[in-house]
Design a protein around this motif. Sequence first.
Motif, PDB file in Angstrom:
ATOM      1  N   PHE A 220       0.821  -1.395   0.106  1.00  0.00           N
ATOM      2  CA  PHE A 220       0.070  -0.121  -0.381  1.00  0.00           C
ATOM      3  C   PHE A 220       1.090   1.343   0.182  1.00  0.00           C
ATOM      4  CE2 PHE A 220      -2.583  -3.145   2.313  1.00  0.00           C
ATOM      5  CZ  PHE A 220      -3.908  -3.333   1.012  1.00  0.00           C
ATOM      6  N   ASN A 221       0.017   2.192  -0.367  1.00  0.00           N
ATOM      7  CA  ASN A 221       1.271   3.445  -0.298  1.00  0.00           C
ATOM      8  C   ASN A 221       0.560   4.439   0.461  1.00  0.00           C
ATOM      9  OD1 ASN A 221       2.456   5.854  -1.515  1.00  0.00           O
ATOM     10  ND2 ASN A 221       0.803   5.980  -3.421  1.00  0.00           N
ATOM     11  N   ASN A 222       2.036   5.018   1.633  1.00  0.00           N
ATOM     12  CA  ASN A 222       1.912   5.289   2.600  1.00  0.00           C
ATOM     13  C   ASN A 222       2.032   7.228   2.440  1.00  0.00           C
ATOM     14  OD1 ASN A 222       1.159   3.357   3.986  1.00  0.00           O
ATOM     15  ND2 ASN A 222       3.248   2.890   3.395  1.00  0.00           N
ATOM     16  N   THR A 223       2.400   7.443   1.138  1.00  0.00           N
ATOM     17  CA  THR A 223       2.341   8.995   0.652  1.00  0.00           C
ATOM     18  C   THR A 223       0.951   9.271   1.241  1.00  0.00           C
ATOM     19  OG1 THR A 223       1.237   8.633  -1.582  1.00  0.00           O
ATOM     20  CG2 THR A 223       4.228   8.342  -1.695  1.00  0.00           C
ATOM     21  N   LEU A 224       1.847  10.801   1.883  1.00  0.00           N
ATOM     22  CA  LEU A 224       0.303  11.592   2.036  1.00  0.00           C
ATOM     23  C   LEU A 224       0.578  13.047   1.232  1.00  0.00           C
ATOM     24  CD1 LEU A 224       1.478  11.579   6.363  1.00  0.00           C
ATOM     25  CD2 LEU A 224      -0.913  10.205   4.555  1.00  0.00           C
ATOM     26  N   GLU A 225      -0.754  13.806   0.876  1.00  0.00           N
ATOM     27  CA  GLU A 225      -1.301  15.236   0.333  1.00  0.00           C
ATOM     28  C   GLU A 225      -1.464  15.723   0.890  1.00  0.00           C
ATOM     29  OE1 GLU A 225      -2.861  14.489  -3.964  1.00  0.00           O
ATOM     30  OE2 GLU A 225      -2.726  12.393  -3.526  1.00  0.00           O
ATOM     31  N   LYS A 226      -1.133  17.124   1.352  1.00  0.00           N
ATOM     32  CA  LYS A 226      -1.763  17.653   1.943  1.00  0.00           C
ATOM     33  C   LYS A 226      -1.636  19.147   1.309  1.00  0.00           C
ATOM     34  CE  LYS A 226       2.252  17.688   6.140  1.00  0.00           C
ATOM     35  NZ  LYS A 226       2.760  18.532   6.919  1.00  0.00           N
ATOM     36  N   GLY A 227      -2.779  20.182   2.003  1.00  0.00           N
ATOM     37  CA  GLY A 227      -3.862  21.364   1.417  1.00  0.00           C
ATOM     38  C   GLY A 227      -5.279  21.165   2.404  1.00  0.00           C
ATOM     39  N   PHE A 228      -6.149  21.989   2.169  1.00  0.00           N
ATOM     40  CA  PHE A 228      -7.374  22.443   3.049  1.00  0.00           C
ATOM     41  C   PHE A 228      -8.466  21.648   2.038  1.00  0.00           C
ATOM     42  CE2 PHE A 228     -11.370  24.843   3.492  1.00  0.00           C
ATOM     43  CZ  PHE A 228     -10.960  24.549   5.036  1.00  0.00           C
ATOM     44  N   ILE A 229      -8.667  21.618   1.228  1.00  0.00           N
ATOM     45  CA  ILE A 229      -9.512  21.366   0.266  1.00  0.00           C
ATOM     46  C   ILE A 229      -9.278  19.839   0.265  1.00  0.00           C
ATOM     47  CG2 ILE A 229     -10.453  21.188  -2.164  1.00  0.00           C
ATOM     48  CD1 ILE A 229     -11.041  23.710  -0.821  1.00  0.00           C
ATOM     49  N   LYS A 230      -8.306  19.356  -0.219  1.00  0.00           N
ATOM     50  CA  LYS A 230      -8.064  17.777  -0.110  1.00  0.00           C
ATOM     51  C   LYS A 230      -7.726  17.323   1.249  1.00  0.00           C
ATOM     52  CE  LYS A 230      -6.305  13.654  -1.553  1.00  0.00           C
ATOM     53  NZ  LYS A 230      -6.513  13.101  -2.888  1.00  0.00           N
ATOM     54  N   SER A 231      -7.814  17.837   2.421  1.00  0.00           N
ATOM     55  CA  SER A 231      -8.376  17.263   3.659  1.00  0.00           C
ATOM     56  C   SER A 231     -10.316  17.157   3.762  1.00  0.00           C
ATOM     57  CB  SER A 231      -7.749  18.357   4.570  1.00  0.00           C
ATOM     58  OG  SER A 231      -6.067  18.138   4.618  1.00  0.00           O
ATOM     59  N   ILE A 232     -10.740  18.051   3.038  1.00  0.00           N
ATOM     60  CA  ILE A 232     -12.064  17.972   3.632  1.00  0.00           C
ATOM     61  C   ILE A 232     -12.230  16.960   2.565  1.00  0.00           C
ATOM     62  CG2 ILE A 232     -14.114  19.287   2.605  1.00  0.00           C
ATOM     63  CD1 ILE A 232     -12.601  21.988   2.940  1.00  0.00           C
ATOM     64  N   THR A 233     -12.025  16.548   1.531  1.00  0.00           N
ATOM     65  CA  THR A 233     -12.252  15.793   0.543  1.00  0.00           C
ATOM     66  C   THR A 233     -12.544  14.926   1.121  1.00  0.00           C
ATOM     67  OG1 THR A 233     -12.366  16.900  -1.533  1.00  0.00           O
ATOM     68  CG2 THR A 233     -11.979  14.354  -2.086  1.00  0.00           C
ATOM     69  N   TYR A 234     -11.165  13.938   1.955  1.00  0.00           N
ATOM     70  CA  TYR A 234     -10.341  12.999   2.037  1.00  0.00           C
ATOM     71  C   TYR A 234     -11.396  12.495   3.457  1.00  0.00           C
ATOM     72  CZ  TYR A 234      -8.276  10.073   5.428  1.00  0.00           C
ATOM     73  OH  TYR A 234      -7.795   8.573   6.527  1.00  0.00           O
ATOM     74  N   THR A 235     -11.565  13.484   3.816  1.00  0.00           N
ATOM     75  CA  THR A 235     -12.558  12.920   5.099  1.00  0.00           C
ATOM     76  C   THR A 235     -13.517  12.729   4.886  1.00  0.00           C
ATOM     77  OG1 THR A 235     -11.274  15.169   7.202  1.00  0.00           O
ATOM     78  CG2 THR A 235     -13.683  14.699   6.953  1.00  0.00           C
ATOM     79  N   PHE A 236     -14.521  13.311   4.373  1.00  0.00           N
ATOM     80  CA  PHE A 236     -15.488  12.495   3.867  1.00  0.00           C
ATOM     81  C   PHE A 236     -15.742  11.585   3.298  1.00  0.00           C
ATOM     82  CE2 PHE A 236     -17.310  16.880   4.701  1.00  0.00           C
ATOM     83  CZ  PHE A 236     -17.985  16.912   5.276  1.00  0.00           C
ATOM     84  N   GLN A 237     -14.073  11.606   2.508  1.00  0.00           N
ATOM     85  CA  GLN A 237     -14.176   9.987   1.653  1.00  0.00           C
ATOM     86  C   GLN A 237     -14.054   8.507   2.562  1.00  0.00           C
ATOM     87  OE1 GLN A 237     -11.457  11.093  -0.977  1.00  0.00           O
ATOM     88  NE2 GLN A 237     -12.434  10.987  -2.938  1.00  0.00           N
ATOM     89  N   LYS A 238     -13.440   9.087   3.714  1.00  0.00           N
ATOM     90  CA  LYS A 238     -12.924   8.267   4.608  1.00  0.00           C
ATOM     91  C   LYS A 238     -13.729   7.721   5.843  1.00  0.00           C
ATOM     92  CE  LYS A 238      -9.942   5.625   6.942  1.00  0.00           C
ATOM     93  NZ  LYS A 238      -8.647   4.606   6.202  1.00  0.00           N
ATOM     94  N   PHE A 239     -14.695   8.852   6.031  1.00  0.00           N
ATOM     95  CA  PHE A 239     -16.210   8.714   6.884  1.00  0.00           C
ATOM     96  C   PHE A 239     -16.965   7.902   6.471  1.00  0.00           C
ATOM     97  CE2 PHE A 239     -20.141  10.002   9.010  1.00  0.00           C
ATOM     98  CZ  PHE A 239     -20.174   9.640   9.789  1.00  0.00           C
ATOM     99  N   TYR A 240     -17.290   8.101   4.390  1.00  0.00           N
ATOM    100  CA  TYR A 240     -18.083   6.823   4.428  1.00  0.00           C
ATOM    101  C   TYR A 240     -17.323   5.883   4.584  1.00  0.00           C
ATOM    102  CZ  TYR A 240     -19.890   4.652  -0.282  1.00  0.00           C
ATOM    103  OH  TYR A 240     -20.037   3.650  -0.540  1.00  0.00           O
TER     104      TYR A 240
END
Length: 356
Positions: A220-240
């Motif tokens: 699995f890829n352990n790289t992390l992408e930073k950014g406010f919009i990316k964080s919001i998108t990831y939050t709801f994707q991960k929540f789902y």
Amino acid sequence: MILSIIYFILILGLIVLVHEFGHFIFAKIFHVHVYEFAIGMGPKIWSSEKLREKRKKQGKKVSETIYTIRCIPLGGFNQLAGEGLEEDKKVKKENLLQSKPVWQRFLIMFFGAGNNFILALIVLFVGALIYGSPNISTVIPSVINDSPMAVAGIKSKDKIISINDKKTKTLDDIQLYMTLAGDNETKFVVLRNGKELTYKVTPFTGSEKEEKGYSFGIQFNNTLEKGFIKSITYTFQKFYAIARQVFITIKELIIGGVSVKQLSGPVGIYSAVDKTRSAGFYSILNLIALLSLNVGIMNLIPFPAFDGGRILFLVIEKIKGKPIKMETENLIHNIGFFILLALLIYVTFNDILRLF
């Protein structure tokens, strides 16, 4: 060990506090009298009662609610006026829970779980904003050479679209279905250059005692992408993704795909906290989100003694046009509570056995 116990108590305490505060704040909003707000179960180890009495003697305004901390950090409760079988004459009728309209009682019952959902979203967002957002797509970053997947013919950049005929929408789905597959031959359907390809993979079984597992060969890829919009998108994707995992697990439990023996209780949660603590604070935040979301969803299951069970009675009341007898409802909730207690004991016993 002591540090892990402290983390365990703090994490569970936070999740319980947030859950019970949801019930509490909506009870207050709708002017339902709250006798006690308790974190933990069992005997009291701290109470605001003496402080309240002292303030009363001083002629100061005091809270109607007694706040307590109890010795077993595995739950909590709000004691609301009008919940019991006996007629509550200590407060005005309009401040009783049962005197409130159905929609208000629904919100009081729902927002324990609702607060857990909010906590999960906040924790996921804060973690992603500080540390970055991991990729949770189903595209395989890389396949380990000579691993079962490599031998079967699966390649990096393939997109896994199903495992054992169950659709995979996120990386969480892949991890869950591979876990459910155990060390059995597993059917993977992948998308490569627009074509669906099917492979059957039998994972390696760990030979070393400490592994106690198996490996398909995905790296699995352990790289992390930073950014406010990316964080919001990831939050709801991960929540789902987490919510979907919980529903899949419940479904598999009902149809027999998951055994009750595979469930974890307090001891299992402690083990998870102990392992996660060493992985860093970001992993702790993810565990808090996972546990909070689990607690929220599980509490909304329409089973007696859960908030979902109480909501079910509100739905029945709305359909019938009158409430079910309180004696009947309380009896059903008590039966449900003892069933859950028995399940907790059984699950805890299995957790202890797994430690050895």
